[in-house]
Scaffold this motif. Structure first.
Motif, PDB file in Angstrom:
ATOM      1  N   VAL A   1       0.839  -1.203   0.000  1.00 21.46           N
ATOM      2  CA  VAL A   1       0.000   0.000   0.000  1.00 21.46           C
ATOM      3  C   VAL A   1       0.872   1.250   0.000  1.00 21.46           C
ATOM      4  O   VAL A   1       0.602   2.219  -0.730  1.00 21.46           O
ATOM      5  CB  VAL A   1      -0.947   0.004   1.216  1.00 21.46           C
ATOM      6  CG1 VAL A   1      -1.634   1.360   1.367  1.00 21.46           C
ATOM      7  CG2 VAL A   1      -1.995  -1.091   1.067  1.00 21.46           C
TER       8      VAL A   1
ATOM      9  N   VAL B   1      -8.627  -2.488   4.739  1.00 20.11           N
ATOM     10  CA  VAL B   1      -8.788  -1.404   3.772  1.00 20.11           C
ATOM     11  C   VAL B   1      -7.912  -0.219   4.168  1.00 20.11           C
ATOM     12  O   VAL B   1      -7.851   0.158   5.337  1.00 20.11           O
ATOM     13  CB  VAL B   1     -10.260  -0.928   3.703  1.00 20.11           C
ATOM     14  CG1 VAL B   1     -10.408   0.193   2.679  1.00 20.11           C
ATOM     15  CG2 VAL B   1     -11.189  -2.081   3.356  1.00 20.11           C
ATOM     16  N   ALA B   2      -7.243   0.327   3.168  1.00 18.38           N
ATOM     17  CA  ALA B   2      -6.559   1.607   3.329  1.00 18.38           C
ATOM     18  C   ALA B   2      -7.470   2.656   2.698  1.00 18.38           C
ATOM     19  O   ALA B   2      -7.587   2.726   1.475  1.00 18.38           O
ATOM     20  CB  ALA B   2      -5.194   1.591   2.655  1.00 18.38           C
TER      21      ALA B   2
ATOM     22  N   PRO C   1      -3.139  -0.263   5.442  1.00 15.71           N
ATOM     23  CA  PRO C   1      -4.452  -0.879   5.673  1.00 15.71           C
ATOM     24  C   PRO C   1      -4.749  -0.974   7.163  1.00 15.71           C
ATOM     25  O   PRO C   1      -3.855  -1.226   7.970  1.00 15.71           O
ATOM     26  CB  PRO C   1      -4.304  -2.270   5.039  1.00 15.71           C
ATOM     27  CG  PRO C   1      -2.836  -2.547   5.045  1.00 15.71           C
ATOM     28  CD  PRO C   1      -2.159  -1.217   4.890  1.00 15.71           C
TER      29      PRO C   1
ATOM     30  N   TRP D   1      -8.154  -4.948  10.201  1.00 17.04           N
ATOM     31  CA  TRP D   1      -8.073  -6.305   9.658  1.00 17.04           C
ATOM     32  C   TRP D   1      -9.240  -7.164  10.153  1.00 17.04           C
ATOM     33  O   TRP D   1      -9.576  -7.164  11.338  1.00 17.04           O
ATOM     34  CB  TRP D   1      -6.759  -6.961  10.054  1.00 17.04           C
ATOM     35  CG  TRP D   1      -5.583  -6.456   9.268  1.00 17.04           C
ATOM     36  CD1 TRP D   1      -4.682  -5.497   9.662  1.00 17.04           C
ATOM     37  CD2 TRP D   1      -5.190  -6.868   7.958  1.00 17.04           C
ATOM     38  NE1 TRP D   1      -3.756  -5.291   8.666  1.00 17.04           N
ATOM     39  CE2 TRP D   1      -4.034  -6.117   7.617  1.00 17.04           C
ATOM     40  CE3 TRP D   1      -5.692  -7.791   7.041  1.00 17.04           C
ATOM     41  CZ2 TRP D   1      -3.372  -6.270   6.400  1.00 17.04           C
ATOM     42  CZ3 TRP D   1      -5.040  -7.945   5.822  1.00 17.04           C
ATOM     43  CH2 TRP D   1      -3.894  -7.193   5.513  1.00 17.04           C
TER      44      TRP D   1
END
Length: 375
Positions: free
Chosen positions: A206, A243-244, A251, A254
């Protein structure tokens, strides 16, 4: 042609004002401009077969890393599931009603190869280095290659200005559960280590994507995929996702992904799937009653959150004449309705000559779709 504006840093697709394609209503013709402002005509199909399917731009743009996955994944089952499973994760964040799908365009083959390397061979490598004096055999046990492949998917949306822009990226990291040395020795990698290494690599992936032009503010979904062994007949599955969000450099949040593939008939000691296993055993017994010398029948069930979502059954037969194939297919269709009425079930009947018949029954349907090839 009139020059069309570009959204900075993003591939953009612009609808031609007031124009519709001249070849019917099945597709909508649009103009795409990439970062270099090169224009090309693409189309958006109007047909969407299922709610969980994304519409895909035509002509189809292959993944920038296409071809690399075949050499890195253990089985054909893992290859398919790494992509399909990532789509399921993407469905939770990028609505299929207003998002369009495109294979990943931001991690090209050269970049992916570099990231999949050991850091001792390539400074961008995400896999652990081989330390000085360490043999490859020892490295396979003490510093295995954790990361096998990277899957990227892109999702676009239409803006109020009738422009399509990149709205999200999904990245799947396929991780090895077994390390294979050149001599063939196998070293199992524990789930805890796989998770730790996967999350660490996800943060770095990311971070690197954020440095690319136009990706600093794009939501990025990450999934961790556990590969099965080389001789497995079922695919691995995603086991964690995060998600970032817009502008986030890593991110967060989790979550566990509870998915699993189970082969039937399963081991009698596996009580978790005992009820389904008993049904499948009865199903197979009825087939054996039709053909006393019948060969093995294999089923693969897909479970999500502990519930059976789909069942695929392979039924190999000796080559029959048309009338015998029709009779057997009709008999098998009745068995499917009887034993698996509330599960999406696909039955493939094959012989040495190839596919003979296909039965597809959606959950709750009383009339399955049946096709006999060549008839």
């Amino acid at each position: 042609m009139k020059r069309l504006g570009i959204l900075p840093g993003l591939a953009v697709i612009l609808l031609l004002g007031g124009c519709l394609p001249s070849f019917g209503t099945e597709k909508e013709e649009v103009i795409q401009e990439n970062e270099e402002s090169i224009e090309e005509t693409v189309m958006i199909p109007n047909i969407q077969l299922k709610d969980e399917f994304y519409k895909t731009l035509i002509p189809f743009k292959k993944s920038a890393s296409r071809g690399l996955i075949v050499s890195k994944m253990n089985t054909k089952y893992d290859i398919q599931e790494a992509e399909e499973g990532l789509l399921r994760l993407s469905n939770q964040h990028f609505d299929t009603k207003n998002h369009f799908f495109q294979e990943g365009q931001h991690i090209d083959k050269e970049t992916a190869s570099s990231w999949l390397s050991r850091s001792s061979a390539d400074e961008a490598g995400l896999n652990p280095p081989i330390k000085e004096g360490m043999s490859e055999e020892t490295a396979s046990e003490e510093a295995p290659n954790y990361l096998a492949h990277i899957v990227e998917q892109n999702f676009l949306v239409m803006t109020d200005e009738k422009k399509l822009r990149l709205a999200g990226i999904s990245v799947g990291l396929a991780l090895n559960s077994i390390s294979y040395s050149r001599s063939g020795k196998e070293t199992e990698i524990t789930d805890k280590v796989i998770e730790q290494q996967g999350m660490k690599m996800a943060e770095e992936v990311v971070r690197r994507l954020r440095t690319q032009e136009g990706l600093s503010d794009i939501p990025i979904v990450v999934g961790l995929f556990k590969q099965e062994s080389r001789n497995s007949i079922v695919p691995g599955t995603y086991f964690a996702t995060a998600v970032a969000g817009k502008g986030q450099s890593a991110p967060t949040g989790w979550k566990k992904v509870n998915e699993k593939y189970v082969v039937f008939p399963a081991s009698s000691s596996n009580g978790e799937y005992r009820d389904m296993n008993d049904k499948f055993a009865s199903f197979k017994q009825d087939i054996d009653a039709y053909f006393p010398s019948f060969v093995n029948v294999i089923g693969t069930g897909f479970y999500k959150d502990g519930n059976l979502k789909s069942l695929k059954i392979e039924v190999p037969i000796q080559f029959f004449g048309t009338s015998e194939t029709i009779g057997f297919t009709q008999y098998l269709t009745d068995l499917v309705i009887t034993y698996f009425p509330n599960v999406h079930t696909e039955v493939s009947i094959t012989s040495v000559n190839g596919p003979e018949a296909l039965i597809v029954n959606e959950a709750g349907d009383a009339k399955p779709y049946v096709h006999i090839y060549g008839y």
